[in-house]
Design a protein around this motif. Sequence first.
Motif, PDB file in Angstrom:
ATOM      1  N   LYS A   1       0.841  -1.198   0.000  1.00 56.47           N
ATOM      2  CA  LYS A   1       0.000   0.000   0.000  1.00 56.47           C
ATOM      3  C   LYS A   1       0.877   1.250   0.000  1.00 56.47           C
ATOM      4  O   LYS A   1       0.626   2.214  -0.729  1.00 56.47           O
ATOM      5  N   LYS A   2       1.938   1.197   0.813  1.00 52.50           N
ATOM      6  CA  LYS A   2       2.883   2.320   0.889  1.00 52.50           C
ATOM      7  C   LYS A   2       3.490   2.607  -0.485  1.00 52.50           C
ATOM      8  O   LYS A   2       3.495   3.756  -0.956  1.00 52.50           O
ATOM      9  N   ASP A   3       3.963   1.544  -1.164  1.00 59.22           N
ATOM     10  CA  ASP A   3       4.607   1.732  -2.469  1.00 59.22           C
ATOM     11  C   ASP A   3       3.615   2.249  -3.506  1.00 59.22           C
ATOM     12  O   ASP A   3       3.937   3.111  -4.322  1.00 59.22           O
ATOM     13  N   ILE A   4       2.412   1.683  -3.466  1.00 53.74           N
ATOM     14  CA  ILE A   4       1.413   2.094  -4.456  1.00 53.74           C
ATOM     15  C   ILE A   4       1.006   3.541  -4.219  1.00 53.74           C
ATOM     16  O   ILE A   4       0.843   4.326  -5.152  1.00 53.74           O
ATOM     17  N   LEU A   5       0.909   3.913  -2.932  1.00 52.03           N
ATOM     18  CA  LEU A   5       0.547   5.296  -2.598  1.00 52.03           C
ATOM     19  C   LEU A   5       1.618   6.266  -3.093  1.00 52.03           C
ATOM     20  O   LEU A   5       1.316   7.310  -3.681  1.00 52.03           O
ATOM     21  N   ILE A   6       2.891   5.889  -2.864  1.00 55.75           N
ATOM     22  CA  ILE A   6       3.991   6.740  -3.348  1.00 55.75           C
ATOM     23  C   ILE A   6       3.904   6.876  -4.868  1.00 55.75           C
ATOM     24  O   ILE A   6       4.030   7.968  -5.428  1.00 55.75           O
TER      25      ILE A   6
ATOM     26  N   LEU B   1       5.126  -3.593  -7.328  1.00 51.23           N
ATOM     27  CA  LEU B   1       5.839  -3.584  -8.608  1.00 51.23           C
ATOM     28  C   LEU B   1       4.999  -4.264  -9.682  1.00 51.23           C
ATOM     29  O   LEU B   1       4.946  -3.825 -10.835  1.00 51.23           O
ATOM     30  N   PHE B   2       4.318  -5.326  -9.273  1.00 49.52           N
ATOM     31  CA  PHE B   2       3.473  -6.072 -10.211  1.00 49.52           C
ATOM     32  C   PHE B   2       2.350  -5.180 -10.753  1.00 49.52           C
ATOM     33  O   PHE B   2       2.057  -5.201 -11.955  1.00 49.52           O
ATOM     34  N   VAL B   3       1.766  -4.382  -9.856  1.00 45.77           N
ATOM     35  CA  VAL B   3       0.690  -3.478 -10.295  1.00 45.77           C
ATOM     36  C   VAL B   3       1.233  -2.480 -11.314  1.00 45.77           C
ATOM     37  O   VAL B   3       0.647  -2.276 -12.395  1.00 45.77           O
ATOM     38  N   ALA B   4       2.394  -1.877 -11.001  1.00 51.08           N
ATOM     39  CA  ALA B   4       2.974  -0.891 -11.921  1.00 51.08           C
ATOM     40  C   ALA B   4       3.326  -1.541 -13.257  1.00 51.08           C
ATOM     41  O   ALA B   4       3.078  -0.979 -14.332  1.00 51.08           O
ATOM     42  N   MET B   5       3.898  -2.765 -13.180  1.00 55.48           N
ATOM     43  CA  MET B   5       4.282  -3.481 -14.403  1.00 55.48           C
ATOM     44  C   MET B   5       3.059  -3.808 -15.252  1.00 55.48           C
ATOM     45  O   MET B   5       3.112  -3.759 -16.490  1.00 55.48           O
ATOM     46  N   SER B   6       1.958  -4.171 -14.593  1.00 63.07           N
ATOM     47  CA  SER B   6       0.747  -4.515 -15.336  1.00 63.07           C
ATOM     48  C   SER B   6       0.249  -3.308 -16.122  1.00 63.07           C
ATOM     49  O   SER B   6      -0.130  -3.425 -17.291  1.00 63.07           O
ATOM     50  N   LEU B   7       0.266  -2.129 -15.475  1.00 65.64           N
ATOM     51  CA  LEU B   7      -0.136  -0.905 -16.171  1.00 65.64           C
ATOM     52  C   LEU B   7       0.744  -0.698 -17.401  1.00 65.64           C
ATOM     53  O   LEU B   7       0.269  -0.423 -18.504  1.00 65.64           O
ATOM     54  N   LEU B   8       2.054  -0.868 -17.184  1.00 68.76           N
ATOM     55  CA  LEU B   8       3.009  -0.697 -18.282  1.00 68.76           C
ATOM     56  C   LEU B   8       2.693  -1.658 -19.417  1.00 68.76           C
ATOM     57  O   LEU B   8       2.646  -1.281 -20.594  1.00 68.76           O
ATOM     58  N   GLU B   9       2.448  -2.942 -19.052  1.00 66.84           N
ATOM     59  CA  GLU B   9       2.213  -3.955 -20.083  1.00 66.84           C
ATOM     60  C   GLU B   9       0.929  -3.670 -20.865  1.00 66.84           C
ATOM     61  O   GLU B   9       0.887  -3.850 -22.089  1.00 66.84           O
ATOM     62  N   ILE B  10      -0.092  -3.225 -20.144  1.00 66.33           N
ATOM     63  CA  ILE B  10      -1.350  -2.916 -20.849  1.00 66.33           C
ATOM     64  C   ILE B  10      -1.105  -1.784 -21.842  1.00 66.33           C
ATOM     65  O   ILE B  10      -1.511  -1.858 -23.014  1.00 66.33           O
ATOM     66  N   ALA B  11      -0.370  -0.754 -21.408  1.00 68.56           N
ATOM     67  CA  ALA B  11      -0.108   0.377 -22.302  1.00 68.56           C
ATOM     68  C   ALA B  11       0.681  -0.061 -23.525  1.00 68.56           C
ATOM     69  O   ALA B  11       0.357   0.302 -24.670  1.00 68.56           O
ATOM     70  N   VAL B  12       1.724  -0.884 -23.283  1.00 67.06           N
ATOM     71  CA  VAL B  12       2.556  -1.329 -24.410  1.00 67.06           C
ATOM     72  C   VAL B  12       1.743  -2.218 -25.347  1.00 67.06           C
ATOM     73  O   VAL B  12       1.839  -2.107 -26.580  1.00 67.06           O
ATOM     74  N   ALA B  13       0.909  -3.091 -24.765  1.00 69.87           N
ATOM     75  CA  ALA B  13       0.107  -3.992 -25.600  1.00 69.87           C
ATOM     76  C   ALA B  13      -0.855  -3.191 -26.478  1.00 69.87           C
ATOM     77  O   ALA B  13      -0.970  -3.452 -27.688  1.00 69.87           O
ATOM     78  N   VAL B  14      -1.502  -2.191 -25.890  1.00 70.54           N
ATOM     79  CA  VAL B  14      -2.411  -1.357 -26.686  1.00 70.54           C
ATOM     80  C   VAL B  14      -1.619  -0.652 -27.785  1.00 70.54           C
ATOM     81  O   VAL B  14      -2.035  -0.614 -28.959  1.00 70.54           O
ATOM     82  N   GLY B  15      -0.448  -0.132 -27.418  1.00 69.40           N
ATOM     83  CA  GLY B  15       0.402   0.538 -28.402  1.00 69.40           C
ATOM     84  C   GLY B  15       0.738  -0.375 -29.568  1.00 69.40           C
ATOM     85  O   GLY B  15       0.671   0.018 -30.730  1.00 69.40           O
ATOM     86  N   ILE B  16       1.076  -1.622 -29.240  1.00 73.39           N
ATOM     87  CA  ILE B  16       1.467  -2.570 -30.300  1.00 73.39           C
ATOM     88  C   ILE B  16       0.264  -2.924 -31.170  1.00 73.39           C
ATOM     89  O   ILE B  16       0.375  -3.018 -32.398  1.00 73.39           O
ATOM     90  N   LEU B  17      -0.890  -3.095 -30.524  1.00 69.80           N
ATOM     91  CA  LEU B  17      -2.100  -3.430 -31.295  1.00 69.80           C
ATOM     92  C   LEU B  17      -2.421  -2.316 -32.285  1.00 69.80           C
ATOM     93  O   LEU B  17      -2.763  -2.568 -33.448  1.00 69.80           O
TER      94      LEU B  17
END
Lengths: 221, 265
Positions: free
Chosen positions: A10-15, A102-118
Amino acid sequence: MISQALAVAKKDILIEYRAKVALNQVIPFALAVLLLFGFALDTQAKVLVEVAPGIFWVVVLFSSLYLISRSMRLERDNGAIDGLALLGIDPLAIFFGKLLALFVAMSLLEIAVAVGILVLFSANLGSLALLAVSAVVATLGICSVGLVYGALASGERVGESLLPLLVLPLLAPVLIAATKCWSDASASHGGIYDPWLKLVVLFSVVFLVVGAVSFGAALED
Amino acid sequence: MSTRVVRRIIGLTGLLLVVATVVMGLFVTPPDAVQGNLARLLYVHPPIAWVAYLAYGVTSVASALYLWRPTRARRWDQLAVASAEVGVVFTGLTLITGSIWGRPAWGVWWTWDARLTTTAILFVLYLGYLALRRIPMSRETRGKRSAIAALIAFVDVPIVHESVVWWRTLHQGATVATLGTSSKIHGIMAWTLLLGFIAFTVVYLWMTMLRFQVERMAEQLEDQEFSNWELERAKEGEIRSEAIGELLNDGTNGRDNTLIEDKVR
């Protein structure tokens, strides 16, 4: 321990929510790299579709380095990690908490990259289940390896520039296997029992265990 | 016998064995039926690759011994770095000799074959390990962190290998495994290959012992310098306290500050 891990997450996500580094720096960086790949491959539609899965994972791996080193820098700056240790928080809880964030941040990144590639490469997805499962499992492995090496190389200025050299060769198997998963998925002959998915699972399970075991020792000075 | 003498004997033996391998490989053995003179490179290439794997094996064992508290001792860390450095050199040589052989045999310097790719990854992994060791930190921290890195690399190698084997494979099957039955290789050629293995293993032994000694001496020197520095500081402190003591005893009670400062200097 679970509540401690959740508190760390929660601390990391809040930051992250307040600083928005992933949103404002890393995702735009990833999209810029996607455009560059388009230029480098001369926007030949056929080539782009063929290499899309590989490019997806290469871009994700490179961008993840920023997220990983930031995740560990948060702890090293101002000796925040000593604070966590003084509070008596289990290193295992710190590991899983940071892994979750980190997993949450990475998932956001992956979704963005996947949309970009599509959109940019007009790639096709095929079997969504295989794609989603392989991405989630691979990301767990990547985050785990990244956190341990982030801890090993942190503490000194020179350490951060060393992170890519340490992490990238280690992630070679997950790059190969996760790319193959997407290729199989887009060719629509891959199900959830794809053999490459087994390799992704093997990699991630091994490195989750290794990470959980060694993270505490890597943090100690 | 002192270790220095033992090391010299091992070094000399290694040199003689390598010379013998070269003579046997270049002049005594006949050219290969299929590959001609090109096959002569195979008296060095597999032995060098074997030494690289051996070196990383030793690094992993030494790192594990260093990490495990009951056996933790400086010498395991020193052995780990010594062996890893030799391993990186031999991995580099494996890649180079393999490329030289690959160009005429396969027509390319490099192919994305399983064993080549694994070796290349291994090379970069341990370059990273050595770079990690160069980060300034305390000796204990460095020992522990690099031991973890070495063990993670060790765990990763089979997975890398498995993934690239699935990915693609072209490398010719292992000939060494059939050495016992000797059905694939001609007698004298098999013996030369065996000689190569022994020669390079002895060379590995010598290099690692030497590097181990260098690491040990570097640490001793560091300790020496530190204790010298400590002694100097202590001496300076003594002179200062003597000077202050004198001043306190001569009744001025330090009212004249310039006088004290002069004396202390």
